[in-house]
Every structure is written in structure tokens, then in C-alpha cells.
Design an enzyme around this catalytic site. Structure first.
Site: not given
Ligand code: CA
Length: 356
Positions: A46, A88
């Protein structure tokens, strides 16, 4: 499906897929479907190995690769000159020194938007560990020190080159897992982020049901557009949030989480990316995972299920440690893969528990 799990496990880290060509009749759709895919449980890094190095830096991605993650995640937004870059947020101010470097470039809301900066300007910024804009304190205090700002924002293409280069030099086949961020915001700014991202994926051979890659998006209307209008052929995942978070227009997460929503999604996507509490709510008295109707319906619809996000330093309340969480996810709930900031721990768990 009768597949030799031992052989699959010997190939752990390869992200192996066997298509229906080998296992049964092909469907009529040209598009990949979960029913056509048999895969080992997968670990998705992630934002890279973001528990150890600042998120979405090439250093964090290389570390995740070395930790033998199966997939490496990219969140993508566009620069002012239309280049897909790995961030992000649509903002630059939570992971870079943009506020100090370009103090007069914030909008009225006080935020600095990536879409207002050229690639050259974005490249001039230093990337740090994520921090809170109000207090200036880093979000996860035991992670990489935020005053060590020695990293840069990569482009999508640079990151693909790094993963492909490592695949070449190691002989492994690690996949990419690309999220298209906030397509509605980009459309308001006059740009089509999905088309821009798919063009890069196409160039590198990823617009293909057999390629070792996924595309993910929170915006259900956009996910359908990616499949039906932009004719994206690769594996596709619908991310699920909560309506109380303020979903994109045209996306009703309560509906998508329902049996009818799952059935509808299964006609378009290969898998779903729910928030972890949407699939596991806790542990029963005997210590096994309590799963949700959404998970049961998704598994019945043969959708892949890849929840987000497992963090060793922010565990679910019901999990005393990472192994308890990973047992619940993989062994009890039979979940296919996990987004985690700590890919090494999930890889090691699967290596120790080959029947998970
Ligand atoms: Ca993502």
C-alpha cells in the site's frame, strides 16, 4: 476450482494467474473476470513499503519489491502539464515542502493542488513522511523521520520502469496496482485522468486481461466508464468507502455493499477493494473472524476481495497483533489479498502458513 495449491505456493511472489483457457471454457466477454482467474493469496504494498519509508517514493516501492510483495500500488493524479504522477492526494501539502517553496501558490482554501504545478515544479519538491498540515506533526510518529526530506515525486511511467526493470533483473514478475484518484475533480479542472492513465498503461502492455496489473477507483460511475467507454481490458477493482465520507457523485456505497450492488459490480469488475471493517467486524468467542454479508455476497459472486489497509502501527481494535489480523483475513475469512503498509509481515505470514 481444482488447482494444485502447492505448486502455486512455490511460486509465491510471482502473482500467478491461470486463465480459464486452461481450466474451462472461455466466456464470451473479452474482459477479464474473477471467475476466469485463480490466484494465490496476494500482498499489495500500500503506497509501497510505506510503514518504513515515505509513501509513494521510489525508495518505498523498491523496498516493497525487495520484501517480495506481489503487487505495488500507485495512486495517480495529474500535473498541470497533464503528466500522471504518483501521489495519494490531489494536494501536495501533506507529503512535500510545497508550502515553504511556493507559498503564494495555494488556492483560497489554503491547499496546494498538484494540478496547479508543472511536472518540473513538482519534481523540485522534497517528499517527506506524511504530516498533518495544522500541527506539522507526522501522522505515524514511529515511521521514517519527516525531517529527512530526501525523496522526489515519481511519475507513473518512472515507477512502471522501476518495477519492470526489477522484474528483468530479478526474473520475478511483480505486478502494479494503479488507482485513478478523484476523476470528478480532474474533470472539473478540464482533464480526463482515466484516459491519461490508461494511455500510459497501454504503452507498457498493461491494457490486457492477462497482464499482471489492476486498475482501481472509488468512483463507480467512472469505473463503468473505464470499462465500457474507455474500453479498458485489464483487471479492474471497485473500491468501497462509506457514504458518510462523502462519496463521488453517482456512487452509493450502501447500495454497492448490498447483494444487488455486488451483483451489478460483478458484471463490470474483477474484484472489490472494501475498507477492512466492511468485510470483518471482529472476532467471535472462539477467536475466528466475524464476516459481513458484503463479503459473503462478493465471494458468492466470485469477485476478488482485496481490503485496505492493514497497518502494524494502527491495527483493527479486534486484533492484538499482525498475525491475529492476518489469520482472520486469510485463514478465517478466505480473503484473496490485502493492502498493507507492512508487506514484509504479510509475506512472512503467508510463507509460514502455506494453507492460509
Ligand atoms: Ca490507493
Amino acid at each position: 476450482m481444482l488447482v494444485n495449491k502447492t505448486i502455486f505456493h512455490r511460486l509465491a511472489g510471482v502473482g500467478l494467474f491461470v486463465t480459464a483457457c486452461a481450466l474451462g471454457p472461455l466466456g464470451t466477454s473479452p474482459v477479464a473476470r474473477a471467475q476466469d482467474i485463480q490466484q494465490e493469496k496476494v500482498v499489495i504494498a500500500h503506497r509501497g513499503a510505506s510503514g518504513y519509508l515515505p509513501e509513494h517514493t521510489l525508495a518505498a516501492k523498491a523496498l516493497a519489491y525487495g520484501m517480495r510483495a506481489d503487487y505495488i500500488e500507485q495512486d495517480v493524479v495529474l500535473s498541470k502539464d497533464g503528466v500522471p504522477v504518483i501521489l495519494h492526494d490531489i494536494h501536495l501539502d501533506t507529503t512535500t515542502d510545497v508550502a515553504a517553496r511556493f507559498p503564494d501558490r495555494k488556492r483560497e482554501d489554503g491547499r496546494y493542488y498538484a494540478i496547479d504545478f508543472t511536472l518540473a515544479e513538482i519534481k523540485s519538491l522534497n517528499v517527506t513522511e506524511r504530516f498533518k498540515t495544522d500541527s506539522g506533526k507526522q501522522v505515524y510518529e514511529n515511521r521514517f523521520p519527516m525531517d529527512f526530506g530526501m525523496f522526489k515525486v515519481p511519475t507513473l511511467e518512472e515507477e512502471i520502469k522501476m518495477v519492470r526493470g526489477l522484474n528483468h533483473s530479478t526474473g520475478r514478475d511483480v505486478g502494479i496496482y494503479t488507482e485513478i484518484k478523484d476523476p470528478a475533480f480532474h474533470r472539473e479542472e478540464g482533464v480526463d485522468i482515466s484516459a491519461a492513465v490508461i494511455a500510459v498503461l497501454e504503452k507498457w502492455g498493461y491494457n490486457n486481461p492477462d497482464s499482471n496489473s489492476f486498475v482501481q477507483c472509488f468512483d463507480w460511475a467512472e469505473t463503468k466508464r473505464i470499462r465500457n467507454e474507455l474500453n479498458y481490458q485489464g483487471k479492474l477493482v471497485q473500491l468501497l468507502g462509506e457514504n458518510r465520507w462523502g462519496p463521488p457523485e453517482g456512487t452509493d456505497y450502501d447500495y454497492l455493499k448490498s447483494e444487488d450492488g455486488i451483483t451489478e459490480m460483478a458484471r463490470v469488475v474483477d474484484g472489490i477493494g472494501p475498507w477492512l471493517p466492511q468485510v470483518i467486524t471482529g472476532l467471535s468467542e472462539n477467536g475466528s473472524a466475524v464476516v459481513t454479508p458484503t463479503l459473503i455476497a462478493a465471494q458468492r459472486a466470485q469477485l476478488l476481495v482485496h481490503p485496505y489497509t492493514l497497518r502494524a502501527d494502527q491495527l483493527p481494535k479486534w486484533a492484538g497483533d499482525m498475525d491475529i489480523a492476518l489469520k482472520a483475513i486469510f485463514d478465517d475469512a478466505g480473503i484473496d489479498g490485502i493492502f498493507t503498509d507492512f508487506p514484509d509481515q504479510a509475506v512472512q505470514y503467508l510463507a509460514r502458513n502455506p494453507d492460509a
